[in-house]
Design a protein around this motif. Structure first.
Motif: not given
Length: 580
Positions: A248-255, A489-495
């Motif tokens: 999932m994209t690591l933005q907003g609530e996910n991050r 944390p880094f990942g999809n959408g927050n590389e």
């Protein structure tokens, strides 16, 4: 490619006490405005939206409350991947904490396929189950839901996939009419449906995974029952793990979920997760999103790929440490076997592509009859990464051929499958990934149809590397690297941030590591300043391409090298180009 997004970087730097480089990186991740930047840097779980903002959340909580009070049996229906496993863990644990008579079922990947099915419904009915509660599936199960309802069951759906729709026509009045296609959502006839993708749902963040939505339901239940929010901690861990594992994209609530989940995993309350860390040699305090996505996640997924996903769920529900360690070792061994099988299938795919002349195709359709069908998507992803072409890997199943595809930007896999639908028995997916089945005799016509007028050009096959800032390595300090931790944390959408520098002269090079699979470089910038550099990807190939005395350009991430008690800055080269 260099990001060129605009903002008042000096103002952001001063307002938040960060370097202008950090401010640029944040803007490059599509974070803008003081409120969004504040949440990105310092957001917490209490600041996330209330679960009751989700459509049907209140109804779901009310129904479950009545079922628990009346002693009705509730069955959680999960799915066979990491998201479905973690979601089922959350709901089973939460319901039992409230005194519910709850159990679970998960479909078999090969025998049942994805999501709730008629056999599972009939089994639940035979077992005297009153209520079915889905997680990470159900939004497309209209027929199955109607069948369960016809048997007198209550059906509650929690899911995060796109809502199916039908195209309808609106016609204007008058002598002539105009028509326009409208999408009419087809929502299953369940007693309640919790899915933020519903157009009538007012929840402000849509991109939660199935386990995160299960966590929001658990949160709503605990709030209603006045259970201390601290008891949600293991569910935050599970939701974080699933968010990374389901890419999932690591933005907003996910991050925020992943950041908070990683903190809790340092002292994990999930016995099975602690066991998985131990058998994989991971230090809980040093856990990052990489370990969730590429070490722990694949072990959980291995159960559903080569055995049963129930094995992974049982591990997470297990509270006895010795038993959990035994189960964790079994999953690790399954994953090790899966990795070996994947390597062999990738090697076979590369041989087939290069020996058959398939490299001339725009879209690769790779037939590997002996590849385990659960590995087709993984193999397709690795082939796509190597060749930068859309790839379908087709395997031989009991009822015909099955396959998975992975795409590149600019090529909508789902749309192309729709156009080639006459060759297929079934298909589904989205622009970047898809699954399909087809009769064996349609394989070659399908390959030809995909490659006839694919719409792709040579430029589409060039891999694009996006640079945050063209920045000389001399600008890097330990203080700046410490500040970059705010971006994790880094990942999809927050590389992970990526920088670039030209004009680097190679002074020395040598392959290091037990397997000689890491290339260590001594570089010098145009002013003659020395730079330590290291390259992990395809190191042997790079060693052949890069000669001492050559000038290169490098895309890099700065890091700290600790050796024999000494710390030094080093450039971790992600990609390079030889300039002379």
């Amino acid at each position: 490619m260099v990001y060129a997004k605009k903002a008042d970087f000096k103002g952001i730097s001063e307002r938040f006490g960060i370097d202008q480089v950090t401010a640029r990186i944040i803007r490059n991740r599509n974070v803008k405005g003081e409120d969004e930047i504040q949440d990105y840097l310092y957001g917490t779980l209490p600041g996330c939206p209330s679960p009751f903002l989700m459509k049907d959340m209140e109804e779901t909580v009310d129904i479950l409350g009545k079922k628990i009070h009346d002693g009705k049996r509730i069955r959680v229906i999960g799915d066979y991947d990491i998201d479905g496993i973690c979601a089922a863990f959350i709901l089973v644990k939460a319901l039992k904490r409230l005194g519910a008579k709850a159990d679970y079922d998960i479909p078999d990947r090969i025998k049942d396929g994805y999501g709730i099915n008629v056999n599972m419904i009939e089994l639940a009915n035979d077992d005297g189950i009153d209520t079915l509660l889905t997680c990470d599936n159900g939004i497309a199960a209209w027929t199955q839901t109607a069948y369960a309802k016809s048997l007198g069951m209550t059906v509650l759906i929690t899911d995060h996939h796109e809502v199916p729709f039908e195209e309808t026509e609106d016609r204007g009045g008058g002598d002539s009419y105009t028509s326009a296609a409208h999408r009419l959502e087809v929502v299953p006839p369940a007693d309640a449906v919790v899915n933020p993708h519903q157009s009538s749902c007012g929840y402000p963040f849509q991109n939660l995974c199935g386990a995160a939505i299960a966590y929001k339901l658990a949160q709503a239940l605990y709030e209603t029952w006045d259970i201390p929010p601290e008891e949600l901690s293991p569910f935050v861990e599970a939701a974080a793990l699933a968010t990374v594992g389901d890419v999932m994209t690591l933005q907003g609530e996910n991050r925020i979920l992943v950041k908070e989940g990683l903190k809790r995993m340092a002292h994990s309350q999930i016995t099975g997760l602690r066991a998985l860390m131990e058998v994989n040699g991971l230090q809980p305090a040093e856990l990052g999103s990489y370990h969730l996505g590429f070490v722990i996640g694949p072990c959980l997924n291995a159960g559903g790929r080569l055995d049963t996903a129930k094995k992974s769920l049982r591990l997470f529900l297990e509270e006895e440490e010795d038993q959990a360690m035994k189960m964790a070792w079994e999953l690790k061994e399954l994953n090790d076997r899966r990795k070996d099988m994947t390597v062999k299938s990738v090697e076979a795919a590369v041989r087939l592509i290069e020996e058959s002349g398939m490299e001339q195709d725009d879209v690769y359709v790779v037939y590997l009859p002996d590849c385990h069908e659960s590995l087709a998507g993984i193999v397709a992803g690795k082939i796509r990464e190597k060749y930068q072409h859309p790839v379908f890997v087709i395997t031989k199943g009991a009822g015909g051929l099955k396959g998975s595809g992975r795409s590149i930007p600019g090529y909508s896999m789902y749309e192309r499958l729709t156009e080639c639908g006459k060759f297929l028995s079934a298909f589904g997916g989205h622009p970047m990934a898809a699954g399909l089945s087809l009769p064996e005799e349609n394989l070659e016509p399908f390959r030809e149809a995909l490659n006839c007028g694919s719409g792709l050009t040579e430029r589409d096959f060039d891999k694009q590397i996006w640079i945050d800032v063209p920045m000389p390595f001399s600008y890097v300090t330990e203080e700046l690297l410490k500040e970059f931790r705010l971006l994790e944390p880094f990942g999809n959408g927050n590389e992970k941030p990526l920088f670039a520098q030209k004009g680097l002269t190679v002074r020395k090079k040598n392959l290091i590591g037990r397997n000689k699979n890491v290339l260590k470089l001594q570089l010098a910038d145009e002013a003659g300043r020395p730079i330590e550099a290291i390259l992990f990807r395809e190191a042997e190939e790079a060693d052949r391409e890069i000669r001492e005395g050559a000038v290169i350009s490098a895309a890099y991430y700065p890091d700290i090298n600790e050796y024999m008690g000494k710390r030094s800055l080093q450039m971790v080269v992600q990609s390079y180009r030889t300039d002379g």
